[in-house]
Motif scaffolding. Sequence first.
Motif, PDB file in Angstrom:
ATOM      1  N   HIS B 105       0.205  -1.563  -0.420  1.00  0.00           N
ATOM      2  CA  HIS B 105       0.035   0.043   0.155  1.00  0.00           C
ATOM      3  C   HIS B 105       0.418   1.234   0.514  1.00  0.00           C
ATOM      4  O   HIS B 105       0.842   2.260  -0.531  1.00  0.00           O
ATOM      5  CB  HIS B 105      -0.810  -0.235   0.990  1.00  0.00           C
ATOM      6  N   GLY B 112       1.599   6.533  -6.450  1.00  0.00           N
ATOM      7  CA  GLY B 112       0.497   7.171  -7.155  1.00  0.00           C
ATOM      8  C   GLY B 112       0.215   8.460  -6.365  1.00  0.00           C
ATOM      9  O   GLY B 112      -0.112   9.239  -7.973  1.00  0.00           O
ATOM     10  N   TRP B 193      -7.601   3.924  -3.013  1.00  0.00           N
ATOM     11  CA  TRP B 193      -7.395   4.818  -4.411  1.00  0.00           C
ATOM     12  C   TRP B 193      -8.348   6.470  -3.642  1.00  0.00           C
ATOM     13  O   TRP B 193      -8.012   7.281  -3.871  1.00  0.00           O
ATOM     14  CB  TRP B 193      -8.811   4.177  -5.645  1.00  0.00           C
ATOM     15  N   THR B 194      -9.224   6.329  -2.660  1.00  0.00           N
ATOM     16  CA  THR B 194      -9.885   7.124  -2.030  1.00  0.00           C
ATOM     17  C   THR B 194      -9.209   8.224  -1.355  1.00  0.00           C
ATOM     18  O   THR B 194      -8.952   8.747  -1.905  1.00  0.00           O
ATOM     19  CB  THR B 194     -11.404   6.651  -1.406  1.00  0.00           C
ATOM     20  N   LEU B 196      -5.751   7.956  -1.665  1.00  0.00           N
ATOM     21  CA  LEU B 196      -4.862   8.641  -2.369  1.00  0.00           C
ATOM     22  C   LEU B 196      -5.542   9.908  -3.249  1.00  0.00           C
ATOM     23  O   LEU B 196      -4.548  10.543  -3.374  1.00  0.00           O
ATOM     24  CB  LEU B 196      -4.387   7.244  -3.889  1.00  0.00           C
ATOM     25  N   THR B 279      -5.983  -0.296   3.485  1.00  0.00           N
ATOM     26  CA  THR B 279      -5.242   0.826   4.535  1.00  0.00           C
ATOM     27  C   THR B 279      -3.817   0.837   4.315  1.00  0.00           C
ATOM     28  O   THR B 279      -3.560   2.018   4.962  1.00  0.00           O
ATOM     29  CB  THR B 279      -6.532   1.584   3.596  1.00  0.00           C
TER      30      THR B 279
END
Lengths: 287, 331
Positions: B105, B112, B193-194, B196, B279
């Motif tokens: 992660h 990312g 992803w949220t 990020l 996460t």
Amino acid sequence: MTTATTPQRARRQQDTFSGGNPLIYVLALVVAAGSLGPVLFGVLGGFRTNAQLAESPAGLPDPWVFSNYTEALTNPDFWRFTLNSTAIATITTLVVVVCGMMAAYPLARYRFRGREALFTVFVAGLLFPVTVAVIPLFILVSQNFGLSNTWWGIALPQAAFALPLSVVILRPFLIALPNEIEEAAMIDGSSRISFFWRIVVPLSWPGMVTVGVVAFVQSWNAYLLPLLLLQGNMRTLPLGVADYSSEYSADVAGVYAFTSLAMIPALVLFLLMQKRIVSGLQGAVKG
Amino acid sequence: MSNATTRSAGGASEAPPADRSTQDRTPRRRSSRRARQEWRKRAEIVFFVTPALALFVVFVIVPVLTAVQMSVYRWRGFGPLEDFVGLDNYVSVLTNDVFTGAVAHTMIIVVGSILLQLPLGLAVALLLNRKMKGQGLLRTIVFVPFVLSEVIAGVIWFQLLQPRYGVVDTALGSVGLDGPAQGWLGDPDIALWTVLIVLTWKYLGLPILLFLAGLQGIPNDLYEAAQLDGATWWQVQRNITIPLLGPTMRTWAFLSMIGSLQLFDMVWILTRGGPANATTTMVTFLVNEGTNRQNYGIAGAASMILFVIALTMAILYQRLVLRRDTKEAGR
């Protein structure tokens, strides 16, 4: 910063590559809305009731409700957390600036064996973020020093971890002071220590402010170390905000009001010190 | 950092003037006076350096060394360190699925963040570099999220992202779309992803700010020459702006990488590492082991692994990427 180019030249470049394109303003508006939108939702959400928020989460306050903000402002916890945050950030800043200046002075202006080695010790500190040592630090501060739940227990470790960057920023400042000043002071018969207080400190003011502002903002926003060491009414604002939002998660409007109030001090400090923070950050990257 | 070191080497202060003035004295007096001065100088150095050095040793060096020591013992927070287990803690950390997941992660966040923020930051910096009304205000606005603490940003986003009743889901609903059923932070496939995206919102101000400074350092003559050659806007950006911003971009990416490796606050506020450990980061792992579970040895080993990973990545980055810049500067 733009002064390097003459206005005429700048305009000529602008004519070809931009002009008064309305698309630019649309894009600019999108960018501004993107960065400020969530913050504004929070601030405006504080002026609404939970019923309003549930009915149309993205709407505007109708009617405007002030009770959330007055409740947060009359909440003694809020002021207690603000006091703690202010005290811890102030102690951290003072310790960093005083210790950082004192250490940077001989590293910049004395010639002695081991000077570069000593500087390297401080620089190596940049490699150790507080996260690597946070658990031993927690044990050390709470068990060995008995400083858990005190201002100093947070301020001293924070200052220690801010020292490397401060020494790295301040040393070039002190090196840059012309030797003539020092020689003149010596001829006048002043000692190195009085030279430090009377001349070096006043002349290094900009460097000290940069270091101080960075330390203050870092301390103000810190979460991890206070999370481990502070409880009850010794909590700082970030801890208070986080706990408030999980304790009263049903009272969304109240959470918005509390959070919005908590961000004011950092924003005000940033607006006042914008130039110095910005040039400090840019300088740190260029250096 | 490198600049400070090189400058110091060249800019070392002169020897005290007194050394020169004593040259014509008799050798004995000279040496005794010298000795006195040496002694005084040393005392001054000690006086100036001691507070900082003491603070640094007590609160940085000792805890770091303690973390090393803890990592080879099994210790639950009371009694002496007795149960020496060698590298067992390291083995159990490295074979722990939660930890390897946390490393993965963290790496996703590192990569990312750079992949999202580099193009976005560049685009906004180019936009803000144009002459327009309200430019100064816009630059301030763009930097606001960066100044907020991660906790405050996280708490606001946590509310905005609430399933169904949050602003994000309602806005989607008004255009006929549905958010994920378990919420943006509740769905293990989406939560990271949220996080990020929220981090990108929070930290985009830094690349914008740095790139703007870099853009102002590019000489205008280059743009004029390109203009005379009839270059298009895209060609100018590709062949002049981006190459000349290279050093700034590479330095920013380094800072971003180091920051992402330490990620804790935002995750702790948004998800606590959940749902279903989707996460976790290296720091949430070690904090969790060190506080909630009191596995100090495991926490120590995890923090050493974090340090080694960060150090290795920093050295590799310096060697492979930043070396170009320092070489160019040295010419």
